[in-house]
Design a protein around this motif. Structure first.
Motif, PDB file in Angstrom:
ATOM      1  N   GLU A   1       0.957  -1.153   0.082  1.00  0.00           N
ATOM      2  CA  GLU A   1      -0.235  -0.005   0.012  1.00  0.00           C
ATOM      3  C   GLU A   1       0.941   1.215   0.125  1.00  0.00           C
ATOM      4  O   GLU A   1       0.683   1.999  -0.745  1.00  0.00           O
ATOM      5  N   THR A   2       1.852   1.286   0.899  1.00  0.00           N
ATOM      6  CA  THR A   2       2.794   2.546   0.727  1.00  0.00           C
ATOM      7  C   THR A   2       3.598   2.659  -0.412  1.00  0.00           C
ATOM      8  O   THR A   2       3.635   3.561  -0.871  1.00  0.00           O
ATOM      9  N   ALA A   3       3.828   1.169  -1.014  1.00  0.00           N
ATOM     10  CA  ALA A   3       4.833   1.439  -2.308  1.00  0.00           C
ATOM     11  C   ALA A   3       3.677   2.190  -3.571  1.00  0.00           C
ATOM     12  O   ALA A   3       4.185   2.934  -4.312  1.00  0.00           O
ATOM     13  N   THR A   4       2.694   1.710  -3.435  1.00  0.00           N
ATOM     14  CA  THR A   4       1.514   1.965  -4.343  1.00  0.00           C
ATOM     15  C   THR A   4       1.564   3.824  -4.196  1.00  0.00           C
ATOM     16  O   THR A   4       1.207   4.565  -5.274  1.00  0.00           O
ATOM     17  N   ARG A   5       1.316   4.053  -2.936  1.00  0.00           N
ATOM     18  CA  ARG A   5       1.094   5.543  -2.760  1.00  0.00           C
ATOM     19  C   ARG A   5       2.490   6.215  -3.242  1.00  0.00           C
ATOM     20  O   ARG A   5       2.251   7.290  -3.877  1.00  0.00           O
ATOM     21  N   PHE A   6       3.502   5.804  -3.030  1.00  0.00           N
ATOM     22  CA  PHE A   6       4.683   6.487  -3.678  1.00  0.00           C
ATOM     23  C   PHE A   6       4.525   6.476  -5.028  1.00  0.00           C
ATOM     24  O   PHE A   6       5.180   7.344  -5.661  1.00  0.00           O
ATOM     25  N   LEU A   7       4.481   5.327  -5.557  1.00  0.00           N
ATOM     26  CA  LEU A   7       4.584   5.339  -7.064  1.00  0.00           C
ATOM     27  C   LEU A   7       3.522   6.254  -7.523  1.00  0.00           C
ATOM     28  O   LEU A   7       3.769   7.027  -8.660  1.00  0.00           O
ATOM     29  N   LYS A   8       2.447   6.495  -7.087  1.00  0.00           N
ATOM     30  CA  LYS A   8       1.466   7.429  -7.581  1.00  0.00           C
ATOM     31  C   LYS A   8       1.833   8.930  -7.446  1.00  0.00           C
ATOM     32  O   LYS A   8       1.733   9.640  -8.424  1.00  0.00           O
ATOM     33  N   THR A   9       2.517   8.917  -6.635  1.00  0.00           N
ATOM     34  CA  THR A   9       3.168  10.395  -6.161  1.00  0.00           C
ATOM     35  C   THR A   9       4.415  10.646  -7.339  1.00  0.00           C
ATOM     36  O   THR A   9       4.275  11.877  -7.918  1.00  0.00           O
ATOM     37  N   ILE A  10       5.060   9.700  -7.453  1.00  0.00           N
ATOM     38  CA  ILE A  10       6.388   9.838  -8.558  1.00  0.00           C
ATOM     39  C   ILE A  10       5.673   9.989  -9.879  1.00  0.00           C
ATOM     40  O   ILE A  10       6.199  10.626 -10.897  1.00  0.00           O
TER      41      ILE A  10
END
Length: 190
Positions: A1-10
């Motif tokens: 979930e955290t990785a997905t959030r970071f990827l969306k931000t990137i």
């Protein structure tokens, strides 16, 4: 979930940088006279409607009504792709910076000296008088805090100005705080 959030931000910031680079290249080419205008007769009501249709989903997200009041018999000599870019930038800004449940109107008329005059009007919060003189400058933001939340490169209106001037036209703005903003531009009549 955290990785997905970071990827969306990137992804969001990558898209923003891509738009910035594209806008910088466009404005550089316009200022350097490297873009040749392919002038042809353009039926303006139909072109305005195509751009409004493209932006309909964005308008619906903010519950903004879109209206085309360009007369059916109004023609200009314009580069179709560049005119579309002008209309897209102005209408998208009106939706983005206008008020929720507001409205945006595109209009036009034959003007003097073999020109046509088009406008994009919204009933949004308006632009303060001290900012209207500068809105066509590169990277200028009338409301920096609001611009950060809505995105954009700060080059759209500068690109509009350069494209209109490359057609031999003029661009201007009229705004009243609390009542809305109207962007006007002229093109040679066909």
């Amino acid at each position: 979930e955290t990785a997905t959030r970071f990827l969306k931000t990137i992804e969001k910031h990558t898209d923003r940088l891509t738009f910035l680079i594209e806008d910088l290249l466009t404005i550089s080419r316009l200022e350097g006279g490297q873009i040749v205008m392919n002038l042809q007769p353009v039926e303006l009501r139909g072109e305005a409607q195509r751009v409004l249709d493209d932006l309909q989903a964005r308008a619906e997200e903010k519950h903004v009504g879109l209206q085309n009041e360009v007369p059916a018999d109004l023609f200009a000599r314009a580069d179709l792709d560049r005119l579309e870019q002008v209309l897209f930038n102005l209408i998208e800004n009106a939706i983005k910076y206008g008020r929720n449940q507001g409205h945006v109107t595109v209009g036009g008329e034959a003007a003097s000296n073999a020109t046509v005059k088009l406008w994009v009007r919204d009933n949004g919060p308006g632009i303060p008088a001290e900012s209207t003189e500068r809105v066509f400058e590169r990277f200028y933001r009338a409301d920096r805090a609001r611009s950060r939340e809505t995105g954009g490169t700060g080059l759209g209106l500068s690109i509009v100005k350069h494209i209109v001037q490359a057609h031999g036209g003029e661009v201007s703005v009229a705004s009243e705080v609390g009542k809305g903003t109207t962007f006007f531009f002229t093109l040679p009549a066909a």
